[in-house]
Every structure is written in structure tokens, then in C-alpha cells.
Design a protein around this motif. Structure first.
Motif, PDB file in Angstrom:
ATOM      1  N   THR A  83       2.410  -7.511  -1.849  1.00  0.00           N
ATOM      2  CA  THR A  83       3.771  -8.001  -1.669  1.00  0.00           C
ATOM      3  C   THR A  83       3.746  -9.294  -0.863  1.00  0.00           C
ATOM      4  O   THR A  83       2.784  -9.567  -0.144  1.00  0.00           O
ATOM      5  N   THR A  84       4.780 -10.081  -0.998  1.00  0.00           N
ATOM      6  CA  THR A  84       4.886 -11.339  -0.261  1.00  0.00           C
ATOM      7  C   THR A  84       5.936 -11.183   0.829  1.00  0.00           C
ATOM      8  O   THR A  84       7.033 -10.701   0.585  1.00  0.00           O
ATOM      9  N   ILE A  85       5.571 -11.576   2.039  1.00  0.00           N
ATOM     10  CA  ILE A  85       6.514 -11.575   3.166  1.00  0.00           C
ATOM     11  C   ILE A  85       6.605 -13.009   3.684  1.00  0.00           C
ATOM     12  O   ILE A  85       5.792 -13.863   3.337  1.00  0.00           O
ATOM     13  N   TYR A  86       7.595 -13.253   4.522  1.00  0.00           N
ATOM     14  CA  TYR A  86       7.740 -14.563   5.162  1.00  0.00           C
ATOM     15  C   TYR A  86       7.589 -14.378   6.660  1.00  0.00           C
ATOM     16  O   TYR A  86       8.253 -13.523   7.250  1.00  0.00           O
ATOM     17  N   CYS A  87       6.714 -15.155   7.264  1.00  0.00           N
ATOM     18  CA  CYS A  87       6.462 -15.053   8.696  1.00  0.00           C
ATOM     19  C   CYS A  87       7.759 -15.337   9.453  1.00  0.00           C
ATOM     20  O   CYS A  87       8.412 -16.358   9.212  1.00  0.00           O
ATOM     21  N   PRO A  88       8.141 -14.447  10.386  1.00  0.00           N
ATOM     22  CA  PRO A  88       9.371 -14.667  11.152  1.00  0.00           C
ATOM     23  C   PRO A  88       9.247 -15.817  12.166  1.00  0.00           C
ATOM     24  O   PRO A  88      10.236 -16.243  12.732  1.00  0.00           O
ATOM     25  N   TYR A  89       8.045 -16.311  12.386  1.00  0.00           N
ATOM     26  CA  TYR A  89       7.828 -17.415  13.315  1.00  0.00           C
ATOM     27  C   TYR A  89       7.812 -18.768  12.602  1.00  0.00           C
ATOM     28  O   TYR A  89       8.605 -19.646  12.904  1.00  0.00           O
ATOM     29  N   CYS A  90       6.881 -18.915  11.631  1.00  0.00           N
ATOM     30  CA  CYS A  90       6.692 -20.227  10.994  1.00  0.00           C
ATOM     31  C   CYS A  90       7.350 -20.322   9.624  1.00  0.00           C
ATOM     32  O   CYS A  90       7.452 -21.410   9.069  1.00  0.00           O
ATOM     33  N   GLY A  91       7.786 -19.187   9.054  1.00  0.00           N
ATOM     34  CA  GLY A  91       8.484 -19.196   7.779  1.00  0.00           C
ATOM     35  C   GLY A  91       7.599 -19.286   6.546  1.00  0.00           C
ATOM     36  O   GLY A  91       8.097 -19.292   5.426  1.00  0.00           O
ATOM     37  N   GLU A  92       6.286 -19.352   6.725  1.00  0.00           N
ATOM     38  CA  GLU A  92       5.367 -19.445   5.588  1.00  0.00           C
ATOM     39  C   GLU A  92       5.309 -18.128   4.827  1.00  0.00           C
ATOM     40  O   GLU A  92       5.395 -17.055   5.418  1.00  0.00           O
ATOM     41  N   SER A  93       5.153 -18.207   3.512  1.00  0.00           N
ATOM     42  CA  SER A  93       4.998 -16.989   2.709  1.00  0.00           C
ATOM     43  C   SER A  93       3.546 -16.527   2.808  1.00  0.00           C
ATOM     44  O   SER A  93       2.621 -17.336   2.786  1.00  0.00           O
ATOM     45  N   MET A 106      14.733   4.712  -2.499  1.00  0.00           N
ATOM     46  CA  MET A 106      15.154   5.900  -3.243  1.00  0.00           C
ATOM     47  C   MET A 106      14.428   6.024  -4.583  1.00  0.00           C
ATOM     48  O   MET A 106      14.210   7.122  -5.071  1.00  0.00           O
ATOM     49  N   ASN A 107      14.028   4.894  -5.161  1.00  0.00           N
ATOM     50  CA  ASN A 107      13.346   4.915  -6.458  1.00  0.00           C
ATOM     51  C   ASN A 107      11.831   5.029  -6.327  1.00  0.00           C
ATOM     52  O   ASN A 107      11.111   4.959  -7.314  1.00  0.00           O
ATOM     53  N   GLY A 108      11.340   5.176  -5.093  1.00  0.00           N
ATOM     54  CA  GLY A 108       9.905   5.345  -4.862  1.00  0.00           C
ATOM     55  C   GLY A 108       9.138   4.067  -4.626  1.00  0.00           C
ATOM     56  O   GLY A 108       7.926   4.098  -4.438  1.00  0.00           O
ATOM     57  N   ASP A 109       9.829   2.922  -4.632  1.00  0.00           N
ATOM     58  CA  ASP A 109       9.163   1.644  -4.372  1.00  0.00           C
ATOM     59  C   ASP A 109       8.942   1.451  -2.879  1.00  0.00           C
ATOM     60  O   ASP A 109       9.792   1.801  -2.065  1.00  0.00           O
ATOM     61  N   LEU A 110       7.800   0.861  -2.528  1.00  0.00           N
ATOM     62  CA  LEU A 110       7.519   0.544  -1.135  1.00  0.00           C
ATOM     63  C   LEU A 110       8.351  -0.661  -0.714  1.00  0.00           C
ATOM     64  O   LEU A 110       8.545  -1.589  -1.480  1.00  0.00           O
ATOM     65  N   SER A 111       8.828  -0.620   0.520  1.00  0.00           N
ATOM     66  CA  SER A 111       9.612  -1.709   1.075  1.00  0.00           C
ATOM     67  C   SER A 111       8.996  -2.114   2.411  1.00  0.00           C
ATOM     68  O   SER A 111       8.574  -1.261   3.194  1.00  0.00           O
ATOM     69  N   VAL A 112       8.945  -3.414   2.662  1.00  0.00           N
ATOM     70  CA  VAL A 112       8.356  -3.939   3.888  1.00  0.00           C
ATOM     71  C   VAL A 112       9.380  -4.803   4.603  1.00  0.00           C
ATOM     72  O   VAL A 112      10.005  -5.667   4.003  1.00  0.00           O
ATOM     73  N   SER A 113       9.566  -4.542   5.885  1.00  0.00           N
ATOM     74  CA  SER A 113      10.385  -5.440   6.699  1.00  0.00           C
ATOM     75  C   SER A 113       9.503  -5.946   7.834  1.00  0.00           C
ATOM     76  O   SER A 113       8.627  -5.234   8.319  1.00  0.00           O
ATOM     77  N   VAL A 114       9.722  -7.203   8.224  1.00  0.00           N
ATOM     78  CA  VAL A 114       8.920  -7.809   9.285  1.00  0.00           C
ATOM     79  C   VAL A 114       9.843  -8.390  10.350  1.00  0.00           C
ATOM     80  O   VAL A 114      10.985  -8.733  10.070  1.00  0.00           O
TER      81      VAL A 114
END
Length: 65
Positions: free
Chosen positions: A7-17, A50-58
Motif C-alpha cells: 500500500t502507499t502512504i504519505y509521510c505526515p512530516y514531509c508529504g512524500e509517498s 467491513m469488506n475484509g480489506d486492510l486499512s492503514v492510517s499514519v
């Protein structure tokens, strides 16, 4: 071993993916991983939808949850 999901996340500091691998066995857990770009600590929270997909929060280390 649980399934790994890219999965792709965005850094909460520098904003880079950043592309990360998430382990399905980590659902409900929180862990810290350094940003690959700015090296600051990112807090990851893994959950399952709910649909079984993984979710990531940073968030930033000092950000209240």
C-alpha cells in the motif's frame, strides 16, 4: 504467516509517498517505522474494513490520537 499487502502512504512530516508492506496479522496493532525519505518516525495503525480489506492510517509521533 499472514498475507502481505502493498500500500502507499504519505509521510505526515514531509508529504512524500512511500510504498509499504502491511502484514494481515498486524490488524489492531500500532507500530513505528521511520520514513524512507526524511527518517522521522511514523506511527502506523492497521485495521480491517467491513469488506475484509486492510486499512492503514499514519500520524506523526507527537500528534494526539
Amino acid at each position: 504467516m499472514g498475507s502481505l499487502e502493498e500500500t502507499t502512504i504519505y509521510c505526515p512530516y514531509c508529504g512524500e509517498s512511500i510504498t509499504v508492506l502491511i502484514n494481515g496479522e498486524e490488524v489492531g496493532q500500532e507500530y513505528i517505522e521511520d520514513c524512507q525519505v526524511c527518517c522521522k518516525p511514523i506511527i502506523f495503525n492497521i485495521s480491517m474494513g467491513m469488506n475484509g480489506d486492510l486499512s492503514v492510517s499514519v500520524r506523526e509521533e507527537n500528534e494526539t490520537y
